[in-house]
Write a protein that holds these residues in place. Structure first.
Motif, PDB file in Angstrom:
ATOM      1  N   GLY A 157       0.898  27.756 -57.264  1.00  0.00           N
ATOM      2  CA  GLY A 157       0.001  28.445 -56.960  1.00  0.00           C
ATOM      3  C   GLY A 157      -0.001  30.029 -57.472  1.00  0.00           C
ATOM      4  O   GLY A 157      -1.031  30.671 -57.344  1.00  0.00           O
ATOM      5  N   ILE A 158       0.826  30.170 -58.266  1.00  0.00           N
ATOM      6  CA  ILE A 158       0.986  31.376 -59.096  1.00  0.00           C
ATOM      7  C   ILE A 158      -0.052  31.619 -60.282  1.00  0.00           C
ATOM      8  O   ILE A 158      -0.178  30.658 -61.098  1.00  0.00           O
ATOM      9  N   LEU A 159      -0.735  32.453 -60.290  1.00  0.00           N
ATOM     10  CA  LEU A 159      -1.754  32.939 -61.089  1.00  0.00           C
ATOM     11  C   LEU A 159      -0.974  33.228 -62.543  1.00  0.00           C
ATOM     12  O   LEU A 159      -0.430  34.366 -62.560  1.00  0.00           O
ATOM     13  N   ARG A 160      -1.613  32.576 -63.732  1.00  0.00           N
ATOM     14  CA  ARG A 160      -0.855  32.816 -64.947  1.00  0.00           C
ATOM     15  C   ARG A 160      -2.186  33.597 -65.811  1.00  0.00           C
ATOM     16  O   ARG A 160      -1.642  34.465 -66.679  1.00  0.00           O
TER      17      ARG A 160
ATOM     18  N   THR B 282      -2.728  39.493 -69.206  1.00  0.00           N
ATOM     19  CA  THR B 282      -2.657  40.983 -68.868  1.00  0.00           C
ATOM     20  C   THR B 282      -4.246  41.605 -68.662  1.00  0.00           C
ATOM     21  O   THR B 282      -5.017  40.863 -68.975  1.00  0.00           O
ATOM     22  N   MET B 283      -4.212  42.708 -68.100  1.00  0.00           N
ATOM     23  CA  MET B 283      -5.590  43.382 -67.795  1.00  0.00           C
ATOM     24  C   MET B 283      -5.867  44.566 -68.495  1.00  0.00           C
ATOM     25  O   MET B 283      -4.766  45.231 -69.089  1.00  0.00           O
TER      26      MET B 283
ATOM     27  N   ILE C  80      -0.627  39.971 -65.076  1.00  0.00           N
ATOM     28  CA  ILE C  80      -1.358  39.183 -64.058  1.00  0.00           C
ATOM     29  C   ILE C  80      -0.259  38.364 -63.560  1.00  0.00           C
ATOM     30  O   ILE C  80       0.474  37.806 -64.185  1.00  0.00           O
ATOM     31  N   GLU C  81      -0.129  38.459 -62.151  1.00  0.00           N
ATOM     32  CA  GLU C  81       0.874  37.973 -61.400  1.00  0.00           C
ATOM     33  C   GLU C  81       0.602  37.660 -59.922  1.00  0.00           C
ATOM     34  O   GLU C  81      -0.556  38.366 -59.614  1.00  0.00           O
TER      35      GLU C  81
END
Length: 575
Positions: free
Chosen positions: A233-236, A243-244, A254-255
Motif C-alpha cells: 500500500g505504500i505510494l511510490r 517527488t513533487m 512521495i511517501e
C-alpha cells in the motif's frame, strides 16, 4: 516380543510424534501466519481484495457529507467579527473506481488512475442544493493573493477591474454552484491574457467542479506487497514522479500509504498517509486502542506533529547537509505572518490533550545539524498558526489552508477571530483505526475543513481595510467502516494463531500423557512380576546336601495291580 510390548512401542512412537508436531505448531505458527497474510493481503488480480479495491460499487454505500458555512454579517466586517452558521450536511454517495490498472511484477507495484463519482442523496440531506450560501468570494480573494508581489501596474489593473464591475469580497451562490456545477467569473477570462504561468484551465469555480467522474487524482503507483508484505500500500509515484514540485527537499518526496492498504504488524508509533488533495504526506499519531465489531484496533489521529508543523526526522549527515534550510525554527517564529497577528509561538498551550507527549519533539535538538523539521517545509515561506496546513502551492496560488473542522486542535486565535464555530472531538477529529496484526482498516473517519485567508491589500481597493482572518468555507466528512461479513472473516483469521498454539499445546499434552502412561505400566508390571518357585529355592539353599528325587503315586491302593500302569499323576519326593 510379547503383545503388550508391541502396543507400548506403538503408543510411545505416537506420543513422540504428537510432541514433535505440537512443538511445530507452537513455534512455527508465526511463520505460517505470515505466509497466510502474504497470500491473502497482497494485491494481485486474483486476490480477494482486488475486486473491492478496483470498484466500490458493490460494497455498502459510502457517503460523503458536506457542510458549508453561511456568513450572516458580511457587511459588518470592519465592525463585528464574522459570524457563521453551519449548513448541511448534504449527502453524496461516493464510488471509487480504478482505471488503466497495470501490475508491474518487475518491481512489485501496481499503476492506476483513480476515478471518483458522486451522486446526490436528497433524502438524507439536511437542505437542498438550491440553498443560498454567502461567504468570501474565492475567485476575487485568490486573484488578489496571486498578484500581491507583481508589479504595481498589474495590481492596479486588477483593482480597476474589480471596482468597475462592483465586485465585493463576498458572494452568494447556491449549494449546487459552489460544489459541482460551478459558476462563471470574468476573472477566468482575464487570466488568460495576463502573464500567468500557473493558472487553472477552467472557466468556472466550484469546490468539486470537473472532479466528478474524472481521473483528476492523476497517475498513481503503489506497492502490492507481492514479495514483501511490509511494503503493502505504500505510494511510490504520483503523476509519474517520486517527488513533487510544490515543496523543497526533503519535503518533496512521495511517501506514505496510498490510504487503502496498510502493512501488517502495526505499532503504536505514528503512521503516514499521502494525501492527494493536500499534495503532501500527513502524519497520524497513536491515540489509543479501541474495540470495533469486537476486534481490537489501534486508533491514529491528526495531532501536533501535523497541525503544529513539528514533524522532525534525523537524516544521515551526508544527506542532511544538502537540504535547503530556508525555514529554520528562528525563521518560523520570526515570520511576519505570526508577529502581525499575535499568534502564539509555541504549540504546547494549544494541544492541552496531547496524547503523544512521550514522543515529544524534545528528543530532537534544534542544534543537531542532522535533524530536519519536516513541518517547516510546508509553510511555503509563510508559516501559519498551529492547526492549519498551507496548500497554496498546489492550489494555483490560492490562499487555501486546511484544518480540522471548526478549527479543532487549532490555535485559539483562529476561533477568537470568528463566531459560530464549536469544535469538539466527537464530531471534528480525523481518525484512522487499524487492526494491528494485519493492518486492515477497521474504521476511517476523514474530516477536513477548507479555509481561505482574507488579508488587506494596499493596492486592490476592495481589500484596503479588511482584517487578516482565516475564513472557514466548507468541510466534509467521509466515514468508512469494515463490512460486517469481512469483520467476521477477520475474526477467524485473527483467531488462527491462538487455535494453532492451543492445538500444539494439546498435542504435546497428549503425547506426554501417552509416554507417561507407558512408563507407568512398564514399572508397575515389573514390580508385580511372579517370583521363582519356593521349592527350587529350597533346593538351591541346601545344595550341599545330596538328594535324590523319585516320583510317587500318592493315590495307589492295595487292591490295584502293581504291574499295570495307571493314568494318575505322580508327585516328586526328595530323599
Amino acid at each position: 516380543m510379547r503383545p503388550w510390548m508391541n502396543k507400548s512401542l506403538s503408543f510411545g512412537i505416537l506420543g513422540l510424534f504428537l510432541i514433535a508436531l505440537g512443538n511445530s505448531f507452537c513455534f512455527l505458527w508465526p511463520t505460517v501466519f505470515h505466509q497466510i497474510l502474504q497470500k491473502e493481503l497482497a494485491l494481485s488480480p486474483t486476490s480477494r481484495s482486488f475486486e473491492m479495491w478496483k470498484d466500490t460499487s458493490n460494497l455498502p454505500p459510502l457517503f460523503m457529507k458536506v457542510y458549508l458555512f453561511n456568513w450572516t454579517n458580511p457587511e459588518e466586517l470592519n465592525i463585528k467579527k464574522p459570524h457563521f452558521n453551519q449548513v448541511g450536511p448534504y449527502y453524496f454517495r461516493e464510488i471509487r473506481q480504478k482505471d488503466n490498472i497495470q501490475f508491474n511484477h518487475e518491481n512489485k507495484t501496481v499503476s492506476y488512475f483513480q476515478r471518483r463519482i458522486w451522486y446526490y442523496d436528497a433524502e438524507r440531506s439536511n437542505g437542498s442544493l438550491s440553498d443560498i450560501i454567502t461567504n468570501l468570494d474565492p475567485v476575487t480573494v485568490s486573484a488578489t493573493h496571486k498578484v500581491r508581489f507583481w508589479e504595481i501596474d498589474w495590481q492596479k489593473s486588477l483593482s480597476f477591474l474589480l471596482s468597475s464591475t462592483n465586485r465585493r469580497y463576498y458572494t452568494s451562490k447556491t449549494v449546487n454552484e459552489l460544489l459541482f456545477t460551478g459558476y462563471p467569473d470574468t476573472l477566468f477570462t482575464m487570466s488568460k491574457i495576463m502573464p500567468l504561468d500557473d493558472i487553472p484551465t477552467i472557466d468556472r469555480f466550484g469546490w468539486f467542479y470537473t472532479k466528478n467522474n474524472s481521473i483528476m487524482d492523476g497517475y498513481l503507483n503503489m506497492e502490492t506487497g507481492e514479495d514483501d508484505i511490509s511494503q503493502l500500500g505504500i505510494l511510490r509515484k504520483w503523476h509519474y514522479k517520486d517527488t513533487m514540485k510544490f515543496f523543497k527537499s526533503p519535503c518533496n518526496v512521495i511517501e506514505g500509504s496510498a490510504g487503502e492498504f496498510w502493512p501488517p504488524n502495526r505499532t503504536k508509533d505514528e503512521i503516514t498517509l499521502f494525501s492527494i488533495d493536500l499534495c503532501r504526506p500527513i502524519t497520524y499519531e497513536y491515540e489509543g486502542t479501541i474495540s470495533h465489531f469486537g476486534i481490537e484496533g489501534y486508533r491514529y489521529t491528526i495531532d501536533k506533529k501535523t497541525l503544529g508543523n513539528d514533524t522532525r526526522r534525523r537524516y544521515p549527515h551526508e544527506q542532511a547537509k544538502y537540504f535547503e534550510r530556508t525555514t529554520t525554527t528562528e525563521d518560523f517564529f520570526a515570520a511576519e505572518h505570526l508577529s502581525e497577528m499575535g499568534y502564539t509561538t509555541t504549540t504546547e498551550s494549544v494541544f492541552d490533550n496531547d496524547l503523544s507527549s512521550e514522543k515529544d519533539t524534545d528528543e530532537y535538538s534544534d542544534d543537531d545539524p542532522d535533524v530536519i523539521n519536516m513541518g517547516h517545509c510546508y509553510c511555503n515561506g509563510e508559516c501559519m498558526p498551529s492547526g492549519l496546513m498551507n496548500v497554496t502551492a498546489c492550489r494555483f496560488g490560492a490562499p487555501g489552508f486546511i484544518s480540522l473542522p471548526h478549527f479543532y486542535k487549532g490555535d485559539s486565535v483562529l476561533l477568537d477571530q470568528v463566531e459560530g464555530l464549536h469544535p469538539n472531538d466527537k464530531d471534528h477529529s480525523f481518525t484512522i483505526t487499524l487492526e494491528p496484526m494485519t493492518g486492515i482498516p477497521l474504521e476511517v473517519i476523514a474530516r477536513l475543513q477548507v479555509n481561505l485567508l482574507l488579508q488587506p491589500s494596499e493596492t486592490v481597493t476592495i481589500f484596503n481595510n479588511v482584517p487578516k482572518i482565516y475564513m472557514p468555507m466548507i468541510w466534509f466528512e467521509l466515514k468508512v467502516q469494515i463490512p460486517e461479513e469481512m469483520a467476521s472473516n477477520l475474526k477467524k483469521l485473527l483467531a488462527l494463531p491462538t487455535v494453532m498454539l492451543s492445538i500444539g499445546i494439546i498435542m504435546i499434552a497428549i503425547g506426554l500423557g501417552l509416554i507417561g502412561t507407558i512408563l507407568f505400566l512398564y514399572f508397575k508390571k515389573k514390580r508385580h512380576a511372579p517370583t521363582t518357585d519356593t521349592t527350587e529355592k529350597a533346593i538351591d539353599e541346601s545344595s550341599d546336601k545330596k538328594t535324590e528325587m523319585m516320583y510317587m503315586d500318592k493315590t495307589s491302593s492295595n487292591n490295584e495291580d502293581p504291574n499295570v500302569r495307571g493314568d494318575r499323576r505322580l508327585y516328586a519326593k526328595l530323599y
